[in-house]
Write an enzyme that holds these catalytic residues in place. Sequence first.
Site, mmCIF file in Angstrom:
data_model
loop_
_atom_site.group_PDB
_atom_site.id
_atom_site.type_symbol
_atom_site.label_atom_id
_atom_site.label_comp_id
_atom_site.label_asym_id
_atom_site.label_seq_id
_atom_site.Cartn_x
_atom_site.Cartn_y
_atom_site.Cartn_z
ATOM 1 N N ASP A 262 0.866 -1.179 0.000
ATOM 2 C CA ASP A 262 0.000 0.000 0.000
ATOM 3 C C ASP A 262 0.905 1.232 0.000
ATOM 4 O O ASP A 262 2.128 1.147 0.163
ATOM 5 C CB ASP A 262 -0.966 0.002 1.186
ATOM 6 C CG ASP A 262 -2.157 0.922 0.924
ATOM 7 O OD1 ASP A 262 -2.103 1.730 -0.018
ATOM 8 O OD2 ASP A 262 -3.156 0.840 1.664
HETATM 9 C C1 NOJ Z 1 -3.976 4.022 0.099
HETATM 10 C C2 NOJ Z 1 -5.168 3.150 0.297
HETATM 11 O O1 NOJ Z 1 -5.055 2.485 1.534
HETATM 12 C C3 NOJ Z 1 -5.361 2.114 -0.798
HETATM 13 O O2 NOJ Z 1 -6.600 1.500 -0.591
HETATM 14 C C4 NOJ Z 1 -5.279 2.750 -2.141
HETATM 15 O O3 NOJ Z 1 -5.532 1.796 -3.139
HETATM 16 C C5 NOJ Z 1 -3.911 3.380 -2.289
HETATM 17 N N1 NOJ Z 1 -3.746 4.408 -1.279
HETATM 18 C C6 NOJ Z 1 -3.704 3.981 -3.657
HETATM 19 O O4 NOJ Z 1 -4.441 5.114 -3.804
#
Ligand code: NOJ
Length: 730
Positions: A262
């Site tokens: 993430d």
């Molecule tokens: C953080 C988020 O937790 C995740 O769900 C998301 O896909 C990513 N950022 C990318 O934007």
Amino acid sequence: MDKKALENLLHDMSLEEKVMQLVQIPGSEYEADAEITGIERGQVKDDVKRLVGSTLGVWGSKSLKRIQEQYIKEHPHHIPLMFMLDVIHGHKTVFPCPLGQGATFDPEAVKKGAEVQAKEASADGVHATFSPMADLCRDARWGRIMESTGEDKLLNSRMAAAMVEGYQGDDLKDRNHIAACVKHFAAYGAGEGGRDYNNTELSEHTLREHYLRAYDEAIKKNPVMVMTSFNTINGIPATGNKFLMKKILRDEYGFKGVLISDWAAVGEMINHGFAEDQRDAALKAMEAGVDIDMCSGCYSGHLVELVKSGAVSEAAVDEAVLRVLNMKNDLGLFEDPFRGIDTETGAVVTAESRSLARKVAAESLVLLENKNKALPLKNGKTAFIGPFANTKRLQSSWAFSGEDENTVTVYEAAQEVYESDKIKVSEGSTIMDQDAVTARGKCHVDNWEEENEKLLKEAVEAAKWADTIVLCIGEDSTQTGEATSKASLKLADVQLNLLNEIKKTGKKLITLIFTGRPLELKEVAEVSDAMLVCWLPGTEGGHAVMDVLSGKVSPSGRVPASFPYTVGQEPLHYDIYPTGRPKPENGPSEYSSRYLDCENYALYPFGYGLSYTTFEFGDVKLSADKMTAKDKITVSAKIKNSGDVKGEVTPQLYIRDVAGSRVRPVRELLDFKRITLEPGAEEEVSFEINEEQLRFWTAEEKWASEPGKFFVWIANSSRDGKPAEFLLQM
Ligand code: NOJ
């Protein structure tokens, strides 16, 4: 490109080039208008930009064509760049937020929705979406419950699997499809206290039986990617967790695709106190098998040196790079690098996509109360009051590629149904209290008090004029989603004040709740004649709401996550483990496991939802009272539409393993289906149960079923119905 050619390409790449395939940077580095949070532009050096394997947060043919052309030209091997985007519940046509989709109990419709989203996103040059989110969530304080399909492992499993199938289709090269990414592996929804990014402590059996189930079922559909989660699990960050990533994900589930971290999660292992510095974080993520580092800079800054020093083997880098190259190849990018962006058309909202979004949104609406058949609306004068009555803000914070101008408001849809002299609209109040905190900061409105006084006055006038009030209240979309945990589940004071003032007019009150999470609704329910949860219903939200209010469609949505009496009950879910002192349903309950000041169970439990008709559930019948691992049992019950309109009902099959080597939940959902019944019609609904469905993570630390007695229900909610029983014999 065939396998051999890919391997040759890999062989031909320099170490630096290879490492950069494992690096993802924000699209804002290429494109000034990209939708990006939490990072300043211009942090990435030009030589990194020229080589990275993928980027996120940019879409649309104009930008992507320019970026791709330049990138391919400058890349030493002309490998195309991959574009990823959070297409969570819609790209141009926005469907209800995932929690609303969970409420449909209709995986088929959800799959079709994902197909539409993939087609639209692909037409805007997107290659992969960071969806589905398969996180199990039992805590409404967590803002990201909005992005989940609820509290139940089976419902989540079916929904996540349906989304993967819908996004990816049978052939990724087909321009109507994109790669899916099952996230956030794992147990991101179990953060302590419902606080986002917080740590989780979970026993292995609860982790495996409940939290991991939906990822597992979704991974069986071969998603191209899996994303690690931000949290620690039992002290180890998911992003550096070998047990999760190697043993469970790769060895047990057999996942062969790309594992992406993430956002910045690799670097965050330093904050967790698990890695000393960026180099150490990169090492630990590589050791856990993370292929792509999303935006932390740890791989781009340190992986080349880690290989040169021998801390990471080049073979491990090669394996990861090959997975990324395979992904590009499966998407057809080597032959078709401009897929989706070679025309100017781009994604558009169509009549078909609208019609599906309308159907899904209508199915997602959950009727919680309907006193004296207050709904459907009767003829007469109706005032649509409240900050959600005529707003286009019916999407969530994750639907940033959807355009407000395409959204149909409740009042716009009402105008299509009612004569203009029969309806009025009045905003009533702001959505938020003054200085309310959102994910993006405080919301301060100049002249807030004067503005609200004026709005309230107008609303009371409209209410006095009307026979029926449709009060449209709820939670702002910026207060739900990432980084929006809350310690209170009440509506904003300014909206509760509006409710109370409107109620004083004594008119019939229909309350619509727009929300991304279960809220505390007891007081609202008490003063409302009917109450309908509308979630964040998306582009066709207004039409869907009016379809239900007018009676064109009978409501059929079901509660996907428990609505509490009070926030103090959280985390709250129906499939609890029994205690040694269960609270008796009737009779004295002193010294039982209970709250002195509240029920144990939910105000509106999982699986609950009313219709405009009534359904009678007959006794549960079994094809046999014993079964073995070799045979199946058929469980059936007659269901009758005992009301006077057609309706859809969702019979739910629940089970309880009466005694096990580890205690089993008081009820677990094993299956469900939606059926439609004409007034007076009766249908026998049946489900099969086999031994595999009765397995759990036993005291011997393995999946197995155990002989003994089981209770089984076919019920209208997780708190309904009378059980039958059978024996499992070995
Ligand atoms: C953080 C988020 O937790 C995740 O769900 C998301 O896909 C990513 N950022 C990318 O934007």
